[in-house]
Design a protein around this motif. Structure first.
Motif, PDB file in Angstrom:
ATOM      1  N   ILE A 137       0.842  -1.202   0.000  1.00  0.00           N
ATOM      2  CA  ILE A 137       0.000   0.000   0.000  1.00  0.00           C
ATOM      3  C   ILE A 137       0.875   1.250   0.000  1.00  0.00           C
ATOM      4  N   HIS A 138       1.915   1.256   0.842  1.00  0.00           N
ATOM      5  CA  HIS A 138       2.836   2.402   0.846  1.00  0.00           C
ATOM      6  C   HIS A 138       3.512   2.565  -0.512  1.00  0.00           C
TER       7      HIS A 138
ATOM      8  N   HIS B 219       4.256   5.503  -5.410  1.00  0.00           N
ATOM      9  CA  HIS B 219       4.320   5.392  -6.865  1.00  0.00           C
ATOM     10  C   HIS B 219       3.444   6.458  -7.537  1.00  0.00           C
ATOM     11  N   TYR B 220       2.274   6.727  -6.962  1.00  0.00           N
ATOM     12  CA  TYR B 220       1.379   7.731  -7.522  1.00  0.00           C
ATOM     13  C   TYR B 220       1.561   9.094  -6.858  1.00  0.00           C
ATOM     14  N   ASN B 221       2.669   9.247  -6.145  1.00  0.00           N
ATOM     15  CA  ASN B 221       3.090  10.527  -5.587  1.00  0.00           C
ATOM     16  C   ASN B 221       2.010  11.167  -4.707  1.00  0.00           C
ATOM     17  N   ILE B 222       1.400  10.374  -3.859  1.00  0.00           N
ATOM     18  CA  ILE B 222       0.372  10.872  -2.951  1.00  0.00           C
ATOM     19  C   ILE B 222       1.063  11.495  -1.748  1.00  0.00           C
ATOM     20  N   LYS B 223       0.869  12.787  -1.582  1.00  0.00           N
ATOM     21  CA  LYS B 223       1.427  13.486  -0.434  1.00  0.00           C
ATOM     22  C   LYS B 223       0.309  14.133   0.385  1.00  0.00           C
TER      23      LYS B 223
ATOM     24  N   TYR C 181      -5.941   8.185   2.003  1.00  0.00           N
ATOM     25  CA  TYR C 181      -5.798   7.200   0.931  1.00  0.00           C
ATOM     26  C   TYR C 181      -5.343   5.849   1.496  1.00  0.00           C
ATOM     27  N   PHE C 182      -4.443   5.890   2.472  1.00  0.00           N
ATOM     28  CA  PHE C 182      -3.982   4.654   3.090  1.00  0.00           C
ATOM     29  C   PHE C 182      -5.157   3.908   3.717  1.00  0.00           C
TER      30      PHE C 182
ATOM     31  N   LEU D  29      -7.041   2.786  -6.270  1.00  0.00           N
ATOM     32  CA  LEU D  29      -6.369   4.045  -5.953  1.00  0.00           C
ATOM     33  C   LEU D  29      -6.530   5.046  -7.093  1.00  0.00           C
ATOM     34  N   ILE D  30      -6.381   4.577  -8.315  1.00  0.00           N
ATOM     35  CA  ILE D  30      -6.567   5.462  -9.479  1.00  0.00           C
ATOM     36  C   ILE D  30      -7.989   6.024  -9.493  1.00  0.00           C
ATOM     37  N   ASP D  31      -8.967   5.181  -9.215  1.00  0.00           N
ATOM     38  CA  ASP D  31     -10.359   5.646  -9.145  1.00  0.00           C
ATOM     39  C   ASP D  31     -10.545   6.690  -8.049  1.00  0.00           C
ATOM     40  N   CYS D  32      -9.926   6.458  -6.904  1.00  0.00           N
ATOM     41  CA  CYS D  32     -10.029   7.416  -5.791  1.00  0.00           C
ATOM     42  C   CYS D  32      -9.389   8.753  -6.156  1.00  0.00           C
TER      43      CYS D  32
END
Length: 158
Positions: free
Chosen positions: A17-18, A23-27, A33-34, A68-71
Motif C-alpha cells: 500500500i505504501h 508510486h502515484y506521488n500521494i502526499k 488514501y492509506f 487508488l486510481i479511481d479514488c
C-alpha cells in the motif's frame, strides 16, 4: 476467504500500500488514501476466489492499484467542482464569507437564473444536477455560470 486474520494480511500488504501511494506521488491526504486502501484490502480478502486467479498477491496489487486510481480521479473531480477566478479566489462558501456579501446584494447583480445557479453551486450541486433542476441543457447552465462569474468578478474583485 472465510477464515483469516486481518492483522497478518495487514502486515503482509502494508508495504504494498505504501508503495502504491509513493508510486502515484500521494502526499496530500496520505493517511486518508492509506485508510481507503486498507478498507479495500479487507473487502478484497473477503471476495478473493482462488479458482479465478493464479496468485493472491498479484490480484490484490492490481485491484488496489486501480482502486487508488479511481479514488484519485474522484478526488480530482470533486476538487474541480470549485470554480477558480482570475485571482485564485474560489466562488464557494468561503468566497461569500471572505467578502462578507449578502445574497440580497446579488439580487441586483445576477439574473434569477444566475442567482439560482450560484445558490445551487454553493450547495455542491454539479452542472448536470443543476441542468436537471432547471429542466435545461448543460450548455445553458454553463452559459448562466459564465455570465454569473463575469458579473461577480467585476463586482467583487475591482
Amino acid at each position: 476467504m472465510e477464515d483469516y486474520n486481518f492483522n497478518s494480511y495487514y502486515l503482509k500488504y502494508e508495504k504494498m500500500i505504501h508503495h502504491l501511494l509513493h508510486h502515484y506521488n500521494i502526499k496530500y491526504c496520505y493517511d486518508d488514501y492509506f485508510q481507503l486502501l486498507l478498507i479495500k484490502l479487507w473487502d478484497l480478502l473477503k471476495t478473493f476466489d482462488k479458482s479465478k486467479t493464479n496468485t493472491m498477491d498479484k490480484y490484490i496489487y492490481t485491484k488496489l492499484k486501480f482502486y487508488l486510481i479511481d479514488c484519485i480521479r474522484k478526488n480530482s473531480k470533486e476538487m474541480n467542482r470549485f470554480i477558480p477566478t482570475s485571482h485564485d479566489i474560489m466562488l464557494d462558501q468561503s468566497f461569500v464569507e471572505h467578502y462578507n456579501c449578502e445574497m440580497y446584494s446579488m439580487l441586483e447583480i445576477l439574473s434569477p437564473e444566475e442567482l439560482l445557479w450560484f445558490k445551487l453551486t454553493l450547495q455542491g450541486f454539479s452542472t448536470q444536477e443543476i441542468a436537471i433542476h432547471f429542466n435545461k441543457s448543460e450548455s445553458t447552465i454553463k452559459y448562466y455560470r459564465k455570465n454569473a462569474r463575469n458579473k461577480l468578478k467585476c463586482h467583487f474583485l475591482f
